[in-house]
Design a protein around this motif. Structure first.
Motif, PDB file in Angstrom:
ATOM      1  N   THR A   3       0.845  -1.196   0.000  1.00  0.00           N
ATOM      2  CA  THR A   3       0.000   0.000   0.000  1.00  0.00           C
ATOM      3  C   THR A   3       0.878   1.243   0.000  1.00  0.00           C
ATOM      4  O   THR A   3       1.805   1.360   0.792  1.00  0.00           O
ATOM      5  CB  THR A   3      -0.919   0.021   1.227  1.00  0.00           C
ATOM      6  N   THR A   4       0.587   2.161  -0.900  1.00  0.00           N
ATOM      7  CA  THR A   4       1.352   3.401  -1.026  1.00  0.00           C
ATOM      8  C   THR A   4       0.613   4.534  -0.325  1.00  0.00           C
ATOM      9  O   THR A   4      -0.567   4.762  -0.570  1.00  0.00           O
ATOM     10  CB  THR A   4       1.555   3.772  -2.506  1.00  0.00           C
ATOM     11  N   GLU A   5       1.312   5.229   0.556  1.00  0.00           N
ATOM     12  CA  GLU A   5       0.704   6.359   1.245  1.00  0.00           C
ATOM     13  C   GLU A   5       0.842   7.619   0.400  1.00  0.00           C
ATOM     14  O   GLU A   5       1.889   7.883  -0.201  1.00  0.00           O
ATOM     15  CB  GLU A   5       1.367   6.568   2.609  1.00  0.00           C
ATOM     16  N   MET A   6      -0.224   8.415   0.371  1.00  0.00           N
ATOM     17  CA  MET A   6      -0.235   9.662  -0.387  1.00  0.00           C
ATOM     18  C   MET A   6      -0.912  10.750   0.433  1.00  0.00           C
ATOM     19  O   MET A   6      -1.795  10.475   1.247  1.00  0.00           O
ATOM     20  CB  MET A   6      -0.996   9.481  -1.716  1.00  0.00           C
ATOM     21  N   THR A   7      -0.487  11.977   0.204  1.00  0.00           N
ATOM     22  CA  THR A   7      -1.168  13.101   0.823  1.00  0.00           C
ATOM     23  C   THR A   7      -2.518  13.294   0.125  1.00  0.00           C
ATOM     24  O   THR A   7      -2.732  12.780  -0.985  1.00  0.00           O
ATOM     25  CB  THR A   7      -0.354  14.394   0.686  1.00  0.00           C
ATOM     26  N   PRO A   8      -3.459  14.033   0.743  1.00  0.00           N
ATOM     27  CA  PRO A   8      -4.746  14.284   0.075  1.00  0.00           C
ATOM     28  C   PRO A   8      -4.587  14.923  -1.303  1.00  0.00           C
ATOM     29  O   PRO A   8      -5.329  14.584  -2.233  1.00  0.00           O
ATOM     30  CB  PRO A   8      -5.467  15.224   1.056  1.00  0.00           C
ATOM     31  N   VAL A   9      -3.639  15.828  -1.468  1.00  0.00           N
ATOM     32  CA  VAL A   9      -3.430  16.480  -2.758  1.00  0.00           C
ATOM     33  C   VAL A   9      -2.903  15.474  -3.778  1.00  0.00           C
ATOM     34  O   VAL A   9      -3.379  15.410  -4.928  1.00  0.00           O
ATOM     35  CB  VAL A   9      -2.452  17.663  -2.624  1.00  0.00           C
ATOM     36  N   GLU A  10      -1.923  14.681  -3.380  1.00  0.00           N
ATOM     37  CA  GLU A  10      -1.374  13.662  -4.291  1.00  0.00           C
ATOM     38  C   GLU A  10      -2.458  12.673  -4.690  1.00  0.00           C
ATOM     39  O   GLU A  10      -2.553  12.282  -5.863  1.00  0.00           O
ATOM     40  CB  GLU A  10      -0.220  12.926  -3.607  1.00  0.00           C
ATOM     41  N   LEU A  11      -3.275  12.285  -3.725  1.00  0.00           N
ATOM     42  CA  LEU A  11      -4.342  11.318  -3.995  1.00  0.00           C
ATOM     43  C   LEU A  11      -5.331  11.872  -5.014  1.00  0.00           C
ATOM     44  O   LEU A  11      -5.718  11.176  -5.959  1.00  0.00           O
ATOM     45  CB  LEU A  11      -5.064  10.963  -2.690  1.00  0.00           C
ATOM     46  N   LYS A  12      -5.736  13.106  -4.848  1.00  0.00           N
ATOM     47  CA  LYS A  12      -6.684  13.713  -5.781  1.00  0.00           C
ATOM     48  C   LYS A  12      -6.090  13.778  -7.191  1.00  0.00           C
ATOM     49  O   LYS A  12      -6.764  13.435  -8.174  1.00  0.00           O
ATOM     50  CB  LYS A  12      -7.073  15.114  -5.322  1.00  0.00           C
ATOM     51  N   LEU A  13      -4.847  14.238  -7.299  1.00  0.00           N
ATOM     52  CA  LEU A  13      -4.220  14.368  -8.610  1.00  0.00           C
ATOM     53  C   LEU A  13      -4.062  13.013  -9.292  1.00  0.00           C
ATOM     54  O   LEU A  13      -4.258  12.886 -10.507  1.00  0.00           O
ATOM     55  CB  LEU A  13      -2.854  15.049  -8.475  1.00  0.00           C
ATOM     56  N   MET A  14      -3.713  11.998  -8.524  1.00  0.00           N
ATOM     57  CA  MET A  14      -3.549  10.658  -9.088  1.00  0.00           C
ATOM     58  C   MET A  14      -4.895  10.056  -9.492  1.00  0.00           C
ATOM     59  O   MET A  14      -4.997   9.382 -10.522  1.00  0.00           O
ATOM     60  CB  MET A  14      -2.840   9.754  -8.082  1.00  0.00           C
ATOM     61  N   CYS A  15      -5.919  10.302  -8.695  1.00  0.00           N
ATOM     62  CA  CYS A  15      -7.239   9.748  -8.998  1.00  0.00           C
ATOM     63  C   CYS A  15      -7.873  10.426 -10.205  1.00  0.00           C
ATOM     64  O   CYS A  15      -8.606   9.796 -10.966  1.00  0.00           O
ATOM     65  CB  CYS A  15      -8.163   9.893  -7.786  1.00  0.00           C
ATOM     66  N   ASP A  16      -7.595  11.724 -10.380  1.00  0.00           N
ATOM     67  CA  ASP A  16      -8.255  12.485 -11.437  1.00  0.00           C
ATOM     68  C   ASP A  16      -7.965  11.942 -12.829  1.00  0.00           C
ATOM     69  O   ASP A  16      -8.819  12.017 -13.717  1.00  0.00           O
ATOM     70  CB  ASP A  16      -7.838  13.961 -11.359  1.00  0.00           C
ATOM     71  N   PHE A  17      -6.761  11.417 -13.062  1.00  0.00           N
ATOM     72  CA  PHE A  17      -6.451  10.928 -14.414  1.00  0.00           C
ATOM     73  C   PHE A  17      -6.620   9.415 -14.538  1.00  0.00           C
ATOM     74  O   PHE A  17      -6.585   8.875 -15.654  1.00  0.00           O
ATOM     75  CB  PHE A  17      -5.024  11.314 -14.819  1.00  0.00           C
ATOM     76  N   SER A  18      -6.805   8.735 -13.426  1.00  0.00           N
ATOM     77  CA  SER A  18      -6.846   7.264 -13.452  1.00  0.00           C
ATOM     78  C   SER A  18      -8.196   6.734 -13.922  1.00  0.00           C
ATOM     79  O   SER A  18      -9.246   7.337 -13.655  1.00  0.00           O
ATOM     80  CB  SER A  18      -6.547   6.719 -12.048  1.00  0.00           C
TER      81      SER A  18
END
Length: 211
Positions: A3-18
């Motif tokens: 499991t990779t930990e991400m900050t809320p900002v990183e998570l949003k940016l990664m989810c937006d294009f996935s």
């Protein structure tokens, strides 16, 4: 899969294009996605280090998918309605990735506009820079110091002039003036028409020249 930990900002940016934001949100990233996350962090760190006195909002992350060869990160400064770009591209020869951005342009356009207003006080002036550049272009740099250090800079400049300035030699005269004062850029000239309208007249280029 770890499991990779991400900050809320990183998570949003990664989810937006996935295509599978649920899996991303759970922290289960494929190796390619972990590489993209590392590139995202590299870009965010590079921008923060170049401009330590500024805070930014990260808007959009685009990894190198399909025909896109570089990693892109769009960002803005809170309270300013203008987006900026940071990008990361790997040199095919050295294998080294370098971060580049164009926020430096926002920091020097005011100086460019002041110079142009002193040369053409009758004209309305606006300048912008879209070209991304590396670590030498950072907070504290000025337009004139860039020219003195032979750091290429090439703004796009809009000049709106009153009708009484519209003569046949306007463009060559303006070009000669800007060359004499060493203000490189792509210039577009319009004539003021009414209160808020203008008519495009022509353009010229003053190339950046190394000293």
């Amino acid at each position: 899969m770890n499991t990779t930990e991400m900050t809320p900002v990183e998570l949003k940016l990664m989810c937006d294009f996935s295509l599978n934001p649920k899996r991303i949100a759970s922290g289960n990233l494929y190796q390619t996605e972990q590489d993209w996350l590392a590139q995202l962090r590299q870009l965010m760190d590079a921008v923060a280090q170049k401009y330590p006195s500024y805070s930014f909002e990260w808007i959009r992350f685009s990894p190198p998918i399909g025909t896109q060869t570089c990693t892109r990160l769009d960002f803005c400064q809170p309270g300013i309605q203008q987006e900026f770009l940071a990008e990361l591209e790997c040199d095919p020869v050295s294998g080294i990735s370098q971060a580049r951005d164009n926020f430096y342009g926002f920091l020097i356009t005011g100086e460019i506009e002041t110079i142009l207003r002193s040369l053409l006080p009758q004209a309305a002036v606006s300048a912008f820079i879209r070209t991304t550049a590396g670590p030498e272009y950072r907070e504290g740099i000025s337009f004139r110091s860039m020219l003195q250090r032979n750091l290429p800079v090439f703004p796009t400049i809009h000049l709106t002039v009153p009708p009484e300035m519209m003569t046949e030699d306007l463009i060559p005269a303006c070009e000669q003036l800007m060359r004499h004062h060493q203000v490189p850029g792509f210039y577009q000239i319009s004539m003021q028409y009414g209160q808020e309208k203008s008519i495009y007249y022509g353009s010229f280029t003053v190339p950046f020249e190394r000293r």
